[in-house]
Design an enzyme around this catalytic site. Structure first.
Site, PDB file in Angstrom:
ATOM      1  N   HIS A  46       5.359   0.810   3.008  1.00  0.00           N
ATOM      2  CA  HIS A  46       6.071   2.029   3.370  1.00  0.00           C
ATOM      3  C   HIS A  46       5.229   3.294   3.210  1.00  0.00           C
ATOM      4  O   HIS A  46       5.723   4.305   2.685  1.00  0.00           O
ATOM      5  CB  HIS A  46       7.339   2.165   2.525  1.00  0.00           C
ATOM      6  CG  HIS A  46       8.283   1.015   2.646  1.00  0.00           C
ATOM      7  ND1 HIS A  46       9.174   0.661   1.650  1.00  0.00           N
ATOM      8  CD2 HIS A  46       8.474   0.117   3.652  1.00  0.00           C
ATOM      9  CE1 HIS A  46       9.874  -0.400   2.036  1.00  0.00           C
ATOM     10  NE2 HIS A  46       9.462  -0.750   3.246  1.00  0.00           N
ATOM     11  N   PRO A  47       3.963   3.339   3.632  1.00  0.00           N
ATOM     12  CA  PRO A  47       3.188   4.579   3.497  1.00  0.00           C
ATOM     13  C   PRO A  47       3.817   5.702   4.314  1.00  0.00           C
ATOM     14  O   PRO A  47       4.231   5.501   5.455  1.00  0.00           O
ATOM     15  CB  PRO A  47       1.799   4.188   4.029  1.00  0.00           C
ATOM     16  CG  PRO A  47       2.037   2.999   4.903  1.00  0.00           C
ATOM     17  CD  PRO A  47       3.180   2.269   4.282  1.00  0.00           C
TER      18      PRO A  47
END
Length: 559
Positions: free
Chosen positions: A470-471
Site C-alpha cells: 500500500h505505498p
C-alpha cells in the site's frame, strides 16, 4: 497553433487510469489517450482469483521493485510488487474490498482539502460499486466494480471470528460503512468467481469508443512543458521514442512510486535532487517524492489440526483437479476466493480512538506472501498497523527514465509504530489461544513459542516484516509547503497537469488502498470534466513556500 490530437492524456493504465479512461471518454466529447507501460491483461492468472500467487513475481506483469536496504529492518531490501498491465495493481492484488474509516477522510478535509470528508467521498464509493449486498445508505448496486460476498463459510474463519468475540471484538458483516471495528469475512473484487479489476470493470466496456485510444507497452519518459504548462508526454513504444500532445490536461496515474518519478524526470520536484542528476529545474516543488507511507505486515504462521486449508487443496494433483472442476462448474471454491478470506479491525494501543490494526486471515501458509504453500495444513495471521507515523521517500536513481526509482520505506522509525506492531503480534497470540482456536491451531511455526518478550517480538518484526502493498502519499494534496497537489488534484504551480492515484493521499487510509484509489479517480473525473466544461485553464497557485519556475523554464509561450 495546431490542434492537439487529444484533450486528455492519462499516464498509467492501472487502477485509477482505467477509471479515468472510462469516465473522461463517456460522453464522446473528449479525445482521450491512455498510456500503459505493460501489456494487455490477457493472462489467465490475472483473472483467476487464486492466481495472485502466480503474478506476485511475474517478470512482465509486475514491476518487481525493491526498496533500498532498510536500516530499521535489518538492512533488508524489501520486495514491492506493483502491477504492470492494464488494471495495474488491481489486476494482481489480493482482491480485498476495504474503504477505510470515516475519520481518515475527515482528517484529509481538516488538513485543508475541501471536498474530501467522508460525506463528500461516500457518493463516489457508492457510484463505483456493484455490491452483491444490494443498494443501501452505504452501498451501490449499479456501478461497474463488483464487490462480492464470499459465499461459503469456512471452518477456520468461523473459529477466528468466534475467538475474536471472546476478546471483545464483535462479528461484523460489513467493514465498509465507515466504522470498521469487528471480525468477519472480507468482500472481494470478484464477479462470478473471476477477478473484477478496473480493466474489466471500467476499461473493457469503454474500449469500443472511437474517442478513446489505449496504447500498451508504452513507457512514459517525461512530460512536455511549454512555459508554465504541461502540453504533452514523451514515451517509448515499440523501441521508438514518441510524443503525444494534450489540449486540456495530462493526468499522471502511474502510482505512488512512478508518478513522482515522472515529475522529477520532467524537472518538477526538489531542486537539489534534480540538480544532483543533471536535470534542469522546471519547477522547484520540494514535496515531490516525500511523505511515502506504507502498511508493514507481520505474518504469524500456524499449523492447523485438520486438512481444511488451502495448503491441503493444493497439495496433490487429485486435490488440485477437484478444486479446478469445482471452479469450472460452479465458479466457486478455493480458486474463486483467493488467499485472504477473513479480516479483523481492532484497537491495541491504550487510549480512545478507532481501530489501529488490521488482520488478514489466510487459509494458507507460506514463507512469504505469494510463496509456495507449506506441505502441511497451515494458516496465516497477518497484522498491520493502520496509520503508521513513519515516513519514507521516493527519489531518482538516475536521469534514466527506465531505471527503477529509489524507495526508502523507513518502517518502524517511530516509537508508536514499534509499540503498535508489537501489540498487534501479542493480540494475534491472544486470539490464537482463545477457546475456538486452541485445539484447531496446534503450533505457532513463526515466530515460534520461544520468541517471548517485547524486544524479541520487535526483532522478529524487523527480521520478517514485509509490505502489505500500500505505498502512498508521495504527491500529497494540501496547502502546506510540501504539498504537491491542491484539493482538485492539480499540481501546484503547473498548468495542465493533475495527479490521480494513491500518491495524493495526505495520510494513508486505514486499510487496503484499491477501493480508495477507485474513489479518488471517480471524484477526479468529475472535477476534470467540470473544469473542462467551464473552460478552466488557469495555472494553479504554487503551494506556500514552494519553488517557482526557473528562467529557463519560462522560455516559450504559455498555452
Amino acid at each position: 497553433m495546431a490542434v492537439a490530437p487529444y484533450d486528455f492524456i492519462i499516464v498509467g493504465g492501472g487502477t485509477a487510469g482505467c477509471v479515468l479512461a472510462n469516465r473522461l471518454s463517456a460522453d464522446g466529447r473528449h479525445r482521450v489517450l491512455m498510456l500503459e507501460a505493460g501489456p494487455r491483461d490477457r493472462s489467465l492468472w490475472i483473472h483467476l482469483p487464486i492466481g495472485y500467487a502466480k503474478t506476485m513475481f511475474h517478470k512482465t506483469l509486475n514491476w518487481g521493485f525493491y526498496t533500498e536496504p532498510e536500516p530499521t529492518m535489518g538492512d533488508r531490501r524489501i520486495y514491492w510488487p506493483r502491477g504492470r498491465t492494464l488494471g495495474g495493481s488491481s489486476s494482481i492484488n489480493g482482491l480485498i474490498f476495504v474503504r477505510g474509516q470515516r475519520e481518515d477522510y475527515d482528517h484529509w478535509a481538516a488538513l485543508g482539502n475541501d471536498g474530501w470528508s467522508w460525506k463528500d467521498v461516500l457518493p463516489y464509493f457508492i457510484r463505483s460499486e456493484h455490491n452483491t449486498k444490494g443498494a443501501g445508505p452505504a452501498h451501490g448496486s449499479e456501478g461497474p466494480l463488483w464487490c462480492s460476498d464470499i459465499g461459503r463459510r469456512h471452518e477456520l474463519i468461523e473459529a477466528i471470528i468466534a475467538g475474536a468475540g471472546e476478546l471483545g471484538v464483535p462479528r461484523t458483516d460489513d467493514f465498509n460503512t465507515g466504522d470498521q471495528e469487528g471480525a468477519g469475512y472480507y468482500q472481494l473484487f470478484t464477479r462470478n468467481g473471476r477477478r473484477c479489476s478496473t480493466a474489466i470493470a471500467y476499461l473493457r466496456p469503454a474500449r469500443g469508443r472511437r474517442n478513446l485510444h489505449v496504447e500498451t507497452d508504452a513507457h512514459a519518459t517525461g512530460l512536455i512543458l511549454e512555459g508554465r504548462r504541461v502540453v504533452g508526454v514523451r514515451y517509448r513504444r515499440g523501441g521508438r521514442m514518441r510524443e503525444a500532445r494534450a489540449g486540456a490536461e495530462v493526468i499522471l496515474a502511474a502510482g505512488a512510486l512512478q508518478s513522482p518519478q515522472i515529475l522529477m524526470l520532467s524537472g518538477i520536484g526538489p531542486e537539489e535532487e534534480l540538480k544532483r542528476h543533471g536535470i534542469p529545474v522546471a519547477h522547484a516543488l520540494p514535496g515531490v517524492g516525500a511523505n511515502l507511507q506504507d502498511h508493514l505486515q507481520i505474518r504469524l504462521l500456524y499449523r492447523v489440526a485438520k486438512p481444511i486449508t488451502t495448503n491441503d487443496d493444493l497439495r496433490s494433483l487429485w486435490s488440485k483437479a477437484r478444486i479446478a472442476v469445482q471452479w469450472l462448474l460452479t465458479r466457486s471454491g478455493p480458486l474463486a476466493v483467493g488467499i485472504n478470506q477473513g479480516g479483523l479491525f481492532t484497537r491495541v494501543m491504550p487510549g480512545p480512538g478507532t481501530p489501529d490494526v488490521q488482520f488478514h486471515f489466510a487459509t494458507l501458509s507460506a514463507d512469504m506472501a505469494g510463496g509456495a504453500p507449506h506441505p502441511w495444513s497451515g494458516c496465516t495471521f497477518s497484522v498491520c498497523q493502520l496509520r503508521p507515523e513513519s515516513r519514507g521517500s521516493v527519489t531518482l536513481r538516475s536521469a534514466d527514465p527506465f531505471a527503477a526509482p529509489v524507495m526508502r520505506a523507513n518502517y518502524l522509525a517511530t516509537e508508536t509504530d514499534r509499540r503498535c506492531t508489537v501489540e498487534g503480534i501479542k493480540f494475534a497470540r491472544r486470539l490464537a489461544a482463545t477457546g475456538p482456536l486452541r485445539d484447531l491451531l496446534t503450533e505457532e511455526v513463526k515466530p515460534g513459542a520461544d520468541t517471548e518478550g517485547d524486544d524479541a517480538l520487535l526483532a522478529f518484526a524487523r527480521a520478517w516484516g514485509a509490505t502489505i502493498f500500500h505505498p502512498s502519499g508521495t504527491c500529497r494534496m494540501g496547502t502546506d509547503p510540501l504539498a504537491v497537489t491542491d484539493a482538485r488534484l492539480r499540481v501546484h504551480g503547473v498548468g495542465g497537469l493533475r495527479v490521480v492515484d494513491c500518491s495524493i493521499m495526505p495520510t494513508l487510509v486505514s486499510g487496503n488502498t484499491s477501493a480508495p484509489v477507485v474513489m479518488i479517480a471517480e471524484k477526479a473525473s468529475d472535477m476534470i470534466l467540470s473544469d473542462a466544461r467551464a473552460g478552466s485553464r488557469p495555472i494553479p497557485a504554487a503551494a506556500p513556500g514552494s519553488g517557482t519556475f526557473s528562467d529557463a523554464a519560462r522560455e516559450g509561450s504559455p498555452a
